[in-house]
Design an enzyme around this catalytic site. Sequence first.
Site, short mmCIF file in Angstrom:
data_model
loop_
_atom_site.label_atom_id
_atom_site.label_comp_id
_atom_site.label_asym_id
_atom_site.label_seq_id
_atom_site.Cartn_x
_atom_site.Cartn_y
_atom_site.Cartn_z
N PHE A 117 0.86 -1.18 0.00
CA PHE A 117 0.00 0.00 0.00
C PHE A 117 0.90 1.23 0.00
CE2 PHE A 117 -4.61 0.82 1.17
CZ PHE A 117 -5.12 -0.22 0.42
N GLN A 231 -7.59 13.98 5.83
CA GLN A 231 -6.93 13.29 4.71
C GLN A 231 -7.78 13.34 3.44
OE1 GLN A 231 -6.21 8.76 4.59
NE2 GLN A 231 -4.17 9.67 4.57
N HIS A 233 -8.04 11.59 -0.04
CA HIS A 233 -7.59 10.41 -0.78
C HIS A 233 -7.46 10.84 -2.24
CE1 HIS A 233 -7.39 6.41 -2.45
NE2 HIS A 233 -7.40 5.88 -1.25
N LEU A 243 -14.86 5.88 -3.42
CA LEU A 243 -13.43 5.62 -3.38
C LEU A 243 -13.01 4.54 -4.37
CD1 LEU A 243 -10.76 6.02 -1.65
CD2 LEU A 243 -11.40 3.87 -0.61
N GLU A 246 -6.66 2.36 -3.02
CA GLU A 246 -5.23 2.37 -3.28
C GLU A 246 -4.75 1.03 -3.84
OE1 GLU A 246 -3.56 5.02 -0.44
OE2 GLU A 246 -2.02 3.55 0.04
N ARG A 286 -0.63 9.46 0.66
CA ARG A 286 -1.83 10.14 0.13
C ARG A 286 -1.72 11.65 0.11
NH1 ARG A 286 -6.22 6.13 3.06
NH2 ARG A 286 -5.73 4.39 1.69
N HIS A 354 -11.47 11.95 3.00
CA HIS A 354 -11.55 10.52 3.27
C HIS A 354 -11.50 10.17 4.75
CE1 HIS A 354 -11.15 6.32 2.37
NE2 HIS A 354 -9.92 6.22 2.82
N ARG A 389 -2.40 9.70 7.70
CA ARG A 389 -2.50 8.27 7.95
C ARG A 389 -2.01 7.48 6.74
NH1 ARG A 389 -6.52 4.17 6.72
NH2 ARG A 389 -7.83 5.69 5.67
C1 LIG Z 1 -14.59 4.20 1.41
C2 LIG Z 1 -13.59 3.96 2.50
C3 LIG Z 1 -12.60 2.99 2.35
C4 LIG Z 1 -11.69 2.75 3.36
N1 LIG Z 1 -10.73 1.80 3.15
C5 LIG Z 1 -9.85 1.54 4.15
C6 LIG Z 1 -8.85 0.54 3.99
O1 LIG Z 1 -8.78 -0.14 2.96
N2 LIG Z 1 -8.00 0.32 5.00
C7 LIG Z 1 -8.06 1.02 6.16
O2 LIG Z 1 -7.26 0.76 7.05
N3 LIG Z 1 -8.99 1.98 6.34
C8 LIG Z 1 -9.88 2.25 5.36
N4 LIG Z 1 -10.82 3.24 5.55
C9 LIG Z 1 -10.94 3.87 6.86
C10 LIG Z 1 -11.68 2.96 7.82
O3 LIG Z 1 -12.63 2.21 7.10
C11 LIG Z 1 -12.42 3.71 8.90
O4 LIG Z 1 -11.57 4.62 9.50
C12 LIG Z 1 -12.92 2.76 9.95
O5 LIG Z 1 -13.68 1.74 9.36
C13 LIG Z 1 -13.74 3.42 11.02
O6 LIG Z 1 -14.25 2.44 11.89
P1 LIG Z 1 -14.92 2.81 13.27
O7 LIG Z 1 -15.28 1.53 13.94
O8 LIG Z 1 -14.07 3.75 14.01
O9 LIG Z 1 -16.23 3.58 12.87
P2 LIG Z 1 -17.49 3.18 11.95
O10 LIG Z 1 -17.32 1.91 11.25
O11 LIG Z 1 -17.79 4.40 11.16
O12 LIG Z 1 -18.63 2.93 13.00
C14 LIG Z 1 -19.20 3.97 13.75
C15 LIG Z 1 -20.32 3.41 14.58
O13 LIG Z 1 -20.79 4.39 15.48
C16 LIG Z 1 -22.19 4.46 15.43
N5 LIG Z 1 -22.58 5.82 15.77
C17 LIG Z 1 -22.08 6.98 15.28
N6 LIG Z 1 -22.71 8.04 15.85
C18 LIG Z 1 -23.61 7.53 16.72
C19 LIG Z 1 -24.57 8.12 17.59
N7 LIG Z 1 -24.73 9.45 17.68
N8 LIG Z 1 -25.34 7.29 18.33
C20 LIG Z 1 -25.21 5.94 18.24
N9 LIG Z 1 -24.32 5.36 17.42
C21 LIG Z 1 -23.54 6.14 16.69
C22 LIG Z 1 -22.54 4.05 14.04
O14 LIG Z 1 -23.85 3.55 13.98
C23 LIG Z 1 -21.52 2.96 13.77
O15 LIG Z 1 -21.97 1.73 14.30
C24 LIG Z 1 -11.74 3.50 4.54
C25 LIG Z 1 -12.71 4.47 4.70
C26 LIG Z 1 -13.62 4.73 3.69
C27 LIG Z 1 -14.59 5.83 3.87
#
Ligand SMILES: Cc1cc2nc3c(=O)[nH]c(=O)nc-3n(C[C@H](O)[C@H](O)[C@H](O)COP(=O)(O)OP(=O)(O)OC[C@H]3O[C@@H](n4cnc5c(N)ncnc54)[C@H](O)[C@@H]3O)c2cc1C
Lengths: 580, 241
Positions: A117, A231, A233, A243, A246, A286, A354, A389
């Site tokens: 990556f 960030q 992307h 997206l 990468e 990135r 992103h 990142r």
């Molecule tokens: C399109 C895309 C591709 C990506 N690809 C990669 C990759 O290949 N590799 C990598 O390392 N990272 C990647 N990332 C980044 C990574 O996916 C995210 O940073 C990560 O998944 C975030 O996970 P999380 O558990 O912190 O939050 P999330 O998965 O966003 O979960 C948040 C949770 O909080 C809950 N929530 C939020 N607000 C409230 C509220 N007020 N009340 C109750 N519940 C709430 C939501 O319902 C959800 O369940 C990518 C991001 C995107 C956007």
Amino acid sequence: MDQVVHDVLLVGGGGAGLRAAIAVAETNPGLSVGVVSKVYPMRSHTVSAEGGAAAVIRPEDSLEAHAYDTISGGDWLCDQDAVEAFVREAPKEMVQLEHWGCPWSRQPDGHVATRPFGGMKIERTWHAADKTGFHMLHALFQTTLRYPPIARYDEWFVTRLLVDDGRCQGVVAIELATGKVQALLAKAVIICSGGGGKVFRFTTNANIKTGDGMALAYRAGVPLKDMEFVQYHPTGLPFTGILITEAARAEGGWLLNKDGYRYLQDYDLGVPEPTPVKRSMELGPRDRLSQAFMGERQAGRTISSQYGDVVHLDVRHLGEAKIDKKIPFVRELCIKYQKIDPVKEMIPVRPVVHYMMGGIQTDLEGATLLPGLFAAGEVACVSINGANRLGSNSLTELLVFGARAGRAAAQFAGSQAAPSSALMAQAEDEERRLYRDFLQNSGGSERVSPLRDEMQDAMEEGVGIYRDEEGLLQAEDKIRELKERFQSVSIDDKSLTFNTELISVLELENLLDLSEVVVSSALARKESRGAHQRTDHPDRDDDNYLAHTMAYRSDEGAPRIEFAPVTITQWPPGERIYGS
Amino acid sequence: MEVLRYRPEEEAEPTWESFEVPVHPEWMVLDGLNHIKDQLDGTLSYRWACRMGVCGSCGMMVNGRPVLTCATYLESLLPGPLRIEPLSGFPVIRDLVGDITDFMGKLSSVKPWIVRDTEKPVEDGEYLQTPEELAEYKQYSMCINCMLCYAACPVYQIEPEFIGPAAIALAQRYNMDSRDEGAQERMDVLAQHEGIWGCTLVGECSEVCPKKVDPAGAIQRYKVSASVDFFKSVLMPWGER
Ligand SMILES: Cc1cc2nc3c(=O)[nH]c(=O)nc-3n(C[C@H](O)[C@H](O)[C@H](O)COP(=O)(O)OP(=O)(O)OC[C@H]3O[C@@H](n4cnc5c(N)ncnc54)[C@H](O)[C@@H]3O)c2cc1C
Ligand code: SF4
């Protein structure tokens, strides 16, 4: 008002929240765990992650190399003790997820396969084709179903933290299906609510990424750290912002300007080779790739499209077989959402918001400065991402720090008394506020969508890839005006049943607070580092700004910005060199 | 666009409401709904999140067919009017939002996790699995839980007890995973459910599936292994299962 009591409460059911929930249940099976999520957990944004998750597994790789790539990628703003813990625990967490059924892509001998990556010296990105986040999230979610102590509050929206006696002891949440407002009390709360990309209009982030958890913590007096680092992307589809991972470049895709020229060679990113070279050209970091796009645009070498200027991502030379095997989702997304087939055509792309490197300040155990409150995942800033990142570090971060926060919260909860009764009065106040301001109030002159659109435009205009003081001050004025106007917002929907307009107005309130913090933090950092590039202060300034910004809420309006030291253990700040 | 509204606090029965929505070549049905919500009527309720066809939230009936609204071009349905309804077969909470509690229960009832007699310590590394072994179940692991297959399933529409296409596909996803040893336990769960034999294998579920999971194929395979299992238990009651 009803109340429910748990030992540990999770706000968020994405990758970080579910990993934390399992960690609590495994640390102490006697604890009751509640997972509150505004969407069903498998809809969480982790589901969209495509490319992969980084962890050292190949014999030629080393923890040291993973740490160095991360720290140099983060332009030396990472806390190195956090990075060390991260790279050390990453492989174990990834194997754990393998044991829980994640369908990682494999080598012919049955071992897990990796791909390179951006910004990596040695390949270490584990992947499940190019739907890594989807498979990780479903494997985690399905595994949580094995643990009876984990109760779920699906489609409940948290509106406030409950704090008494200097300790966070629960939350107030609305059950969407019924409109019921309820106190969910707990001895420890872990916020895992994800990022806030919806501060901007053009983003890869889902509609639900509204930074709620950051705003909740901020209002409770907890500082938000390094929020100026947003960030971009380099490769998003122009209209939708979808997206293109990468991985498309890791597998050999090229970025071409309007003359069909691999322009990255003009930006200190190495020399073009026919096949991918690590830490070089298309596999640079990135921030640098997005900045190179801006350079091409300035020079008139981008291609204009109906939805802004683009460059081309060309994967045609990989051939259909490889595309279908390694990046099938890229093909599916291009065909479905851009009406082009990357096997035959070049993909138009442009930089897109992103990820937020910043977030709620935590220590290595996920503890915030407020006792009883923990945070992990994209919402948190334990500082492994620094100023930029590296791709595929976030998914791993969810696991490593989700698990750490889960274990620490379980320990903390074990030693606490039951939540205090004073909390119910606070919860009732919150219920009254929701009714008074939104459900019973008509006649306001402002509506949600114009305020949101104006906020997003102001942020794109003033707080994009390149920033300067004048633009930032304009954005600051605009956000202040919007916050003022938000006072007269009203919604059409007064129903208690699945009121999505109520949720969007509460999300907007959170987004406005976040925008303000991003702008103030960006104004305070008068240097250029990683994803924060100030044309009026073009150089990195380690003498004054090798430090984290910490944004505190203040009663005067604008956030108060303080600076906190960066932890350096073995890697003194150096130059970021790519392409050699 | 004609949208089936249902506001339980105000009306006993669902009613149709029409909205004028512009058509842009890039717009999906979901963009049309967002246009209504942002510009015309903020009270319209529906679910959506990723807008890239992977979160599984935005399935609805469009002109009588279950589709992901984020992946269906408005243009492809001209001249209109479009008729949008909640997914068929689920109780409606409000407007286009269905109650999926029962579906969630069905998913968890098939024990969708790796079942093993002994677990290898994490320190000993990953379980080996060749690309061919992965390919055995990969397709069934692609399900996004969008429930379009339930909305299309003729059995589920009249027999809501039927555990349904996606849950059976999920059970098969684990049964066929070389790391798993839980097939027998899952078989016992599936066998308790009425209706599996009622599935006529017309394959509507696989036809509407946006992720090519082929739940009909999973049901077919399940039926074959279940009948073998049935005969084994009848003919060889003390034999090894
Ligand atoms: C399109 C895309 C591709 C990506 N690809 C990669 C990759 O290949 N590799 C990598 O390392 N990272 C990647 N990332 C980044 C990574 O996916 C995210 O940073 C990560 O998944 C975030 O996970 P999380 O558990 O912190 O939050 P999330 O998965 O966003 O979960 C948040 C949770 O909080 C809950 N929530 C939020 N607000 C409230 C509220 N007020 N009340 C109750 N519940 C709430 C939501 O319902 C959800 O369940 C990518 C991001 C995107 C956007
Ligand atoms: S099997 Fe296909 S149609 Fe059914 S829920 Fe899964 S993805 Fe949707």
